[in-house]
Design an enzyme around this catalytic site. Structure first.
Site, PDB file in Angstrom:
ATOM      1  N   LYS A 138     -24.984  14.635 -24.496  1.00  0.00           N
ATOM      2  CA  LYS A 138     -24.585  13.898 -23.155  1.00  0.00           C
ATOM      3  C   LYS A 138     -23.264  13.505 -23.361  1.00  0.00           C
ATOM      4  CE  LYS A 138     -27.877  10.890 -23.804  1.00  0.00           C
ATOM      5  NZ  LYS A 138     -28.751  11.689 -24.828  1.00  0.00           N
ATOM      6  N   GLY A 142     -25.912   7.158 -29.502  1.00  0.00           N
ATOM      7  CA  GLY A 142     -25.103   7.548 -30.100  1.00  0.00           C
ATOM      8  C   GLY A 142     -24.466   8.626 -29.589  1.00  0.00           C
ATOM      9  N   HIS A 143     -23.276   8.596 -28.858  1.00  0.00           N
ATOM     10  CA  HIS A 143     -22.807   9.584 -28.305  1.00  0.00           C
ATOM     11  C   HIS A 143     -21.288  10.027 -28.480  1.00  0.00           C
ATOM     12  CE1 HIS A 143     -25.246   8.081 -24.406  1.00  0.00           C
ATOM     13  NE2 HIS A 143     -25.751   8.540 -25.440  1.00  0.00           N
ATOM     14  N   ASP A 166     -29.701  13.039 -27.917  1.00  0.00           N
ATOM     15  CA  ASP A 166     -28.909  13.621 -29.124  1.00  0.00           C
ATOM     16  C   ASP A 166     -28.657  15.025 -28.526  1.00  0.00           C
ATOM     17  OD1 ASP A 166     -28.830  11.367 -30.550  1.00  0.00           O
ATOM     18  OD2 ASP A 166     -30.346  12.187 -31.887  1.00  0.00           O
ATOM     19  N   GLN A 225     -30.544   8.078 -24.263  1.00  0.00           N
ATOM     20  CA  GLN A 225     -31.958   8.813 -24.793  1.00  0.00           C
ATOM     21  C   GLN A 225     -32.188   9.770 -24.197  1.00  0.00           C
ATOM     22  OE1 GLN A 225     -32.057   4.893 -24.344  1.00  0.00           O
ATOM     23  NE2 GLN A 225     -30.903   5.184 -26.318  1.00  0.00           N
TER      24      GLN A 225
HETATM   25  P1  IMO Z   1     -28.882   8.999 -27.323  1.00  0.00           P
HETATM   26  O1  IMO Z   1     -28.546   8.359 -26.212  1.00  0.00           O
HETATM   27  C1  IMO Z   1     -32.155  10.210 -30.145  1.00  0.00           C
HETATM   28  C2  IMO Z   1     -35.265   7.155 -30.643  1.00  0.00           C
HETATM   29  C3  IMO Z   1     -35.379   6.551 -32.310  1.00  0.00           C
HETATM   30  C4  IMO Z   1     -36.996   6.330 -32.269  1.00  0.00           C
HETATM   31  C5  IMO Z   1     -37.368   5.897 -30.717  1.00  0.00           C
HETATM   32  C6  IMO Z   1     -37.107   4.243 -30.473  1.00  0.00           C
HETATM   33  O2  IMO Z   1     -28.109   9.151 -28.648  1.00  0.00           O
HETATM   34  O3  IMO Z   1     -29.589  10.596 -27.157  1.00  0.00           O
HETATM   35  P2  IMO Z   1     -35.197   2.560 -30.560  1.00  0.00           P
HETATM   36  O4  IMO Z   1     -34.263   2.198 -31.540  1.00  0.00           O
HETATM   37  O5  IMO Z   1     -34.967   2.738 -29.314  1.00  0.00           O
HETATM   38  O6  IMO Z   1     -36.179   1.476 -30.697  1.00  0.00           O
HETATM   39  O7  IMO Z   1     -36.013   3.806 -31.163  1.00  0.00           O
HETATM   40  O8  IMO Z   1     -36.373   6.459 -29.881  1.00  0.00           O
HETATM   41  N1  IMO Z   1     -33.920   6.997 -30.341  1.00  0.00           N
HETATM   42  C7  IMO Z   1     -33.048   7.861 -30.069  1.00  0.00           C
HETATM   43  N2  IMO Z   1     -33.175   9.375 -30.515  1.00  0.00           N
HETATM   44  N3  IMO Z   1     -31.137   9.662 -29.414  1.00  0.00           N
HETATM   45  C8  IMO Z   1     -31.154   8.508 -28.889  1.00  0.00           C
HETATM   46  O9  IMO Z   1     -30.106   8.259 -28.093  1.00  0.00           O
HETATM   47  C9  IMO Z   1     -32.112   7.414 -29.183  1.00  0.00           C
HETATM   48  N4  IMO Z   1     -32.198   6.299 -28.765  1.00  0.00           N
HETATM   49  C10 IMO Z   1     -33.423   5.883 -29.430  1.00  0.00           C
HETATM   50  O10 IMO Z   1     -35.245   7.399 -32.972  1.00  0.00           O
HETATM   51  O11 IMO Z   1     -37.562   7.334 -32.311  1.00  0.00           O
HETATM   52 MG    MG Z   2     -27.078  10.691 -29.782  1.00  0.00          MG
END
Ligand code: IMO
Ligand code: MG
Length: 387
Positions: free
Chosen positions: A29, A53-54, A26, A203
């Site tokens: 990106k 979530g982009h 988050d 992530q």
């Molecule tokens: P973007 O690409 C922030 C976090 C979840 C949880 C852990 C495991 O938008 O940066 P999961 O659903 O993968 O089993 O969750 O990872 N998490 C993220 N946190 N941005 C994300 O994606 C995330 N994708 C997973 O909150 O702590």
């Molecule tokens: Mg995000």
């Protein structure tokens, strides 16, 4: 000049880049990739799934891409590729393709999906809800889908395309009829070798299955290694940009050394509108954590940094920065009992005035040994500027 040597010359001038989340995801990106994408032939997702979530603003309209690479479809150049390292929820992808189709019916034909990617089934999402609440999972079925893959019980898109028609297959057929291509890397490689590629991570390094704060991680490779395990050995990114906010946020459970509490947390969360793009959850917030960022640069293969959301801290007299822990982190376990040490640097009235940002940015560079190459101070493409 014959074709081979012409190709060779082109090959030498091509510059591929990667944009990865440097910390807990988050970081902005999507916004950065979207702003840079017009200069590339392909924007490529290689890891994760709809847990990402982009957020992107196009002509003042907000879009959240969960699976679709953050390519700027108003620009004629970039195509989008969803790589085999992803786990794909076909119903969600169908929704995002439909959004694209509604914008312009020719756009889906710029989307390519590797049929070697594994799919997320409804039971994977159910399993997430039952078993992974303590991690703070987004419940998008990501962990269970990767478990199916690793335990050799998974289903690839390719299997559905061969097998008898099922619900998921309906989504594939509809997406094909809208123009989406289901073509693997072996088929596209010759074309991609001479193209310029932008790899878009999902992530962040601290959520990587190998290097993140296990077990509070996601289940894919969000470091530069994910690009290679997706098959892109022929397209090494020349620069690997790590994106970080000028403060820190996190969704989900697990250690967060610089986390703020109560009133201070509430204020920063509201200023930055820090609510999850995928789940709407309030994000945990804290000051920038340079030991974590340094660790992430080293573990993630990050060569340059992009710092975002400077506008959110406009008007602060002093900005706190965590510059060390009592004991430097040598492994992800060291984040669990880290004792952060802070300094403050002069703040900025208006992030659009570069001079005011110098003390903060110099301190980031000193602690991470990475140059800051871009900064962002707003949601518009023009707010992303080289530093
Ligand atoms: P973007 O690409 C922030 C976090 C979840 C949880 C852990 C495991 O938008 O940066 P999961 O659903 O993968 O089993 O969750 O990872 N998490 C993220 N946190 N941005 C994300 O994606 C995330 N994708 C997973 O909150 O702590
Ligand atoms: Mg995000």
């Amino acid at each position: 000049m014959d074709i081979v040597s012409a190709g060779f010359l082109r090959l030498r001038t091509v510059m591929n880049i990667a944009v990865l989340g440097a910390v807990w995801g988050d970081e902005g990106k999507g916004h950065i990739v979207h702003s840079l994408s017009g200069k590339y032939d392909w924007v490529i997702r290689f890891n994760g799934g709809a847990n990402a979530g982009h957020t992107i603003y196009r002509d003042g309209v907000k879009y959240v891409h969960n699976l679709m690479p953050s390519f700027d479809w108003r620009s004629p150049r970039p195509k989008a590729f969803l790589g085999s390292g992803m786990v794909i929820d076909l119903e969600q992808l169908h929704k995002e393709v439909t959004t694209l189709w509604n914008a312009n019916s020719s756009f889906p034909s710029r989307v390519y999906v590797d049929p070697d990617a594994f799919i997320v089934l409804p039971e994977h999402k159910e399993e997430d809800k039952r078993l992974n609440g303590h991690i703070g999972s987004t419940n998008r079925g990501i962990g269970p889908a990767y478990v199916s893959k690793i335990s050799r019980k998974g289903t690839r898109i390719r299997d559905l395309m061969k097998g008898p028609s099922e619900v998921s297959n309906k989504f594939i057929k509809e997406m094909q009829s809208m123009g989406v291509h289901f073509r693997g890397l072996m088929e596209l490689r010759r074309e991609m070798e001479f193209d310029e590629l932008l790899f878009e991570g999902a992530q962040g390094v601290m959520l990587d299955i190998n290097h993140g704060i296990y077990p509070y991680v996601s289940c894919s490779e969000s470091t530069v290694a994910g690009i290679y395990s997706c098959g892109f050995h022929f397209a090494k990114p020349e620069k690997v940009y790590g994106v970080a906010k000028c403060y820190t946020t996190k969704v989900g459970e697990g250690p967060f050394p610089t986390e703020l509490q109560e009133k201070e947390a509430h204020e920063l969360r509201e200023r930055g509108n820090e609510y999850g793009a995928t789940t709407g959850r309030p994000r945990r917030v804290g000051w920038i954590d340079l030991p974590a960022l340094d660790y992430a640069c080293q573990k993630g293969g990050i060569t340059n940094l992009i710092l975002t959301k400077f506008d959110i801290l406009n008007g602060m007299d002093k900005v706190p920065m965590c510059v060390a822990y009592e004991k430097p982190p040598m492994s992800s376990s060291d984040f669990f009992d880290a004792k952060p040490q802070y300094i403050t640097v002069p703040g900025w009235k208006d992030a659009k005035d570069d001079d005011q940002l110098v003390p903060f940015i110099q301190r980031v560079e000193k602690s991470t040994h990475c140059y800051v190459s871009y900064i962002s101070c707003g949601t518009d493409a023009k707010d992303v500027k080289p530093w």
